[in-house]
Design an enzyme around this catalytic site. Sequence first.
Site, PDB file in Angstrom:
ATOM      1  N   GLY A  61     -21.263  -0.553 -38.194  1.00 34.16           N
ATOM      2  CA  GLY A  61     -19.896  -0.795 -38.659  1.00 34.16           C
ATOM      3  C   GLY A  61     -19.901  -1.789 -39.789  1.00 34.16           C
ATOM      4  O   GLY A  61     -20.877  -2.512 -39.985  1.00 34.16           O
ATOM      5  N   CYS A  88     -27.501  -1.200 -35.397  1.00 35.88           N
ATOM      6  CA  CYS A  88     -27.042  -2.124 -36.439  1.00 35.88           C
ATOM      7  C   CYS A  88     -25.905  -3.013 -35.908  1.00 35.88           C
ATOM      8  O   CYS A  88     -26.146  -3.848 -35.049  1.00 35.88           O
ATOM      9  CB  CYS A  88     -26.658  -1.339 -37.692  1.00 35.88           C
ATOM     10  SG  CYS A  88     -26.527  -2.373 -39.144  1.00 35.88           S
ATOM     11  N   TYR A  89     -24.662  -2.802 -36.364  1.00 39.28           N
ATOM     12  CA  TYR A  89     -23.548  -3.607 -35.842  1.00 39.28           C
ATOM     13  C   TYR A  89     -23.483  -3.507 -34.319  1.00 39.28           C
ATOM     14  O   TYR A  89     -23.205  -4.486 -33.625  1.00 39.28           O
ATOM     15  CB  TYR A  89     -22.242  -3.093 -36.450  1.00 39.28           C
ATOM     16  CG  TYR A  89     -20.992  -3.831 -35.988  1.00 39.28           C
ATOM     17  CD1 TYR A  89     -20.583  -4.990 -36.634  1.00 39.28           C
ATOM     18  CD2 TYR A  89     -20.237  -3.367 -34.913  1.00 39.28           C
ATOM     19  CE1 TYR A  89     -19.444  -5.669 -36.208  1.00 39.28           C
ATOM     20  CE2 TYR A  89     -19.103  -4.036 -34.493  1.00 39.28           C
ATOM     21  CZ  TYR A  89     -18.710  -5.189 -35.150  1.00 39.28           C
ATOM     22  OH  TYR A  89     -17.584  -5.853 -34.738  1.00 39.28           O
ATOM     23  N   HIS A 175     -31.158   2.286 -38.948  1.00 40.97           N
ATOM     24  CA  HIS A 175     -30.355   3.481 -38.650  1.00 40.97           C
ATOM     25  C   HIS A 175     -31.253   4.687 -38.347  1.00 40.97           C
ATOM     26  O   HIS A 175     -31.787   5.298 -39.271  1.00 40.97           O
ATOM     27  CB  HIS A 175     -29.439   3.796 -39.839  1.00 40.97           C
ATOM     28  CG  HIS A 175     -28.342   2.801 -39.990  1.00 40.97           C
ATOM     29  ND1 HIS A 175     -27.113   2.952 -39.396  1.00 40.97           N
ATOM     30  CD2 HIS A 175     -28.312   1.629 -40.635  1.00 40.97           C
ATOM     31  CE1 HIS A 175     -26.365   1.907 -39.676  1.00 40.97           C
ATOM     32  NE2 HIS A 175     -27.054   1.082 -40.434  1.00 40.97           N
ATOM     33  N   GLU A 177     -30.307   7.516 -37.426  1.00 41.92           N
ATOM     34  CA  GLU A 177     -29.591   8.748 -37.775  1.00 41.92           C
ATOM     35  C   GLU A 177     -29.767   9.151 -39.234  1.00 41.92           C
ATOM     36  O   GLU A 177     -29.434  10.253 -39.635  1.00 41.92           O
ATOM     37  CB  GLU A 177     -28.096   8.597 -37.437  1.00 41.92           C
ATOM     38  CG  GLU A 177     -27.299   7.607 -38.290  1.00 41.92           C
ATOM     39  CD  GLU A 177     -27.397   6.147 -37.839  1.00 41.92           C
ATOM     40  OE1 GLU A 177     -28.420   5.779 -37.220  1.00 41.92           O
ATOM     41  OE2 GLU A 177     -26.466   5.378 -38.124  1.00 41.92           O
ATOM     42  N   ASP A 233     -20.381  24.779 -50.956  1.00 42.29           N
ATOM     43  CA  ASP A 233     -19.375  24.639 -49.894  1.00 42.29           C
ATOM     44  C   ASP A 233     -18.239  25.651 -50.047  1.00 42.29           C
ATOM     45  O   ASP A 233     -17.853  26.314 -49.088  1.00 42.29           O
ATOM     46  CB  ASP A 233     -18.794  23.216 -49.895  1.00 42.29           C
ATOM     47  CG  ASP A 233     -19.876  22.165 -49.813  1.00 42.29           C
ATOM     48  OD1 ASP A 233     -20.979  22.510 -49.365  1.00 42.29           O
ATOM     49  OD2 ASP A 233     -19.618  21.012 -50.194  1.00 42.29           O
ATOM     50  N   LYS A 376     -23.997  19.069 -45.040  1.00 42.83           N
ATOM     51  CA  LYS A 376     -24.503  19.970 -46.086  1.00 42.83           C
ATOM     52  C   LYS A 376     -25.598  20.915 -45.587  1.00 42.83           C
ATOM     53  O   LYS A 376     -25.564  22.114 -45.859  1.00 42.83           O
ATOM     54  CB  LYS A 376     -25.068  19.115 -47.224  1.00 42.83           C
ATOM     55  CG  LYS A 376     -25.283  19.873 -48.474  1.00 42.83           C
ATOM     56  CD  LYS A 376     -23.989  19.889 -49.191  1.00 42.83           C
ATOM     57  CE  LYS A 376     -23.885  20.776 -50.350  1.00 42.83           C
ATOM     58  NZ  LYS A 376     -22.559  20.582 -50.966  1.00 42.83           N
TER      59      LYS A 376
END
Length: 520
Positions: A61, A88-89, A175, A177, A233, A376
């Site tokens: 965050g 993280c946060y 992170h 992710e 897209d 994506k």
Amino acid sequence: MPSMPHSSSKDTDIIILDFGSQYSTLILRRLRSIGIAAKLLPHDTSLSTLRQAKGIILSGGPDSVYKKGAATLSVKVFDLGIPVLGICYGMQLMAQMLGGLVEKSDKREYGSSRISITHPKGIFHGLPKQFTVWMSHGDYVTKLPKGFIRSATTANSPDAAISHPAKKLFGIQFHPEVEHTQHGNDILKNFVIHICEYAPSQSISNLIDRKVQEIRNKVGNQHVICAVSGGVDSSVVAALIAKAIGDQLTCIFVNSGTLRKNEPKQALNLLKNLGLNITYIHAETQFLRALKGATFGETKRKIIGKEFIRVFEKSANAIKPKPIFLAQGTIHSDVVESARTDTGKKTHAIKSHHNVGGLPKRLNLTLLEPLRDLFKDEVRALGEALGMPESAVWRQPFPGPGLAIRVVGEVTKQKLDILREADAIVREEIENKKWQNKFFQYFAILLSEKTVGVTGDQRNYAYPIVVKAIISSDVMTYQWAPLPHKFLAHVSERITNEVHGVARVLYDITSKPPGTVEWE
Ligand code: XMP
């Protein structure tokens, strides 16, 4: 084909609490790719809901945990007997709430760091002793809470990962992710599968069927117009909607004057080959007039968003029967970066995508955005499964506002023409080398502040061109591409020799974070 979440009661088994990070939904997406259906919920979700979970992940965050009003949660979460992974946060909050200390770091860490594992168990089980992780933080844990041990360290964060093995509480400063973190999926898998003892649910391969059904349910027998640009897209969304509702769909291609060299012709050919029913509108003068005097990226995005909508509304009025829906190829990163998360909490706005933040408040068409929850790489997988040609699916992304956000400062026809030529050279040279699949995007940018150069015996004030090439798959983060010097020298020579109005050529060597793809 990506695996997708499904809607059984198992959806609540892994809960991600959203503290507003740009990457919160990426955690969801990473779990999805390993067959785990999780749910992203606001950070203040009630304890009674959290009690149902098999595991809880606290996202990153933008706040500092020690600031007044910082996003928080009930300390009782850590006593539910449910494994918790703070990222993280999320790690800093857990450390602070359980009696540790979090302070501002002298050395902020953005980008890649080398991590050394000091406790190769729990979430680090089976991983190498050292690997590269992606950091994005200005605070760090300076004192561990009681019962916690250090499980990994980096040069700038002594406690880059911490754990309380008995209580199954884990914290990581980096992170997992983000795609540039090595073993990120393994860390998430270790947490979910081994620590939370959650068996991955079967992946759902019929994403297309589900999307088609959703579109049919929403649209019924009404008509839809779809904004198409020839980009990945919007082409995927048009092909998907055409599959769902056939000739209830009309596609509209707007030439805004901010497209790349030869783009209108190439895009139209591609879209026609997809069997779509297309109306072409040339609106260069309208867009350039509206952009006059606008120098700031956000302003240009909003102007372009408004002009697009004006054109669509006008075209919709001319179509019989009158369309009720406007379909757009909005994907998840557009939504996240425009600061609207699906948990209803705001992340920090990074930009207004022309198709998200740029929309006028009163719109006479209802939006249809079936790709809104996809990233994506998932959209590309969907395109491939829909039978789109490789050239269309792997075409490099091009922003909706087009070259207007690649001319930094005021946009004029003259600057656009210079940029179009320089950009065509960059693309041609990369493609000559057959490097197009190596890079997520490669293009040129024009800076409006002229600098001096010498041509012949004369001093000549002209525009600088920035060349850019990046490596990424979802563009939430990217690394600048280490193009060979010889290649860069050749591109520079070609641009300065062949394009009038360019005095010098630069290469962008910033990754994201802290950079962004577009210079605006
Ligand atoms: P940034 O500059 O935020 O860009 O790192 C991330 C990705 O998004 C593209 N981009 C856009 N795409 N409408 C779009 O359809 C937009 O307004 C827009 N702005 C940026 C950018 O090219 C990159 O791929």
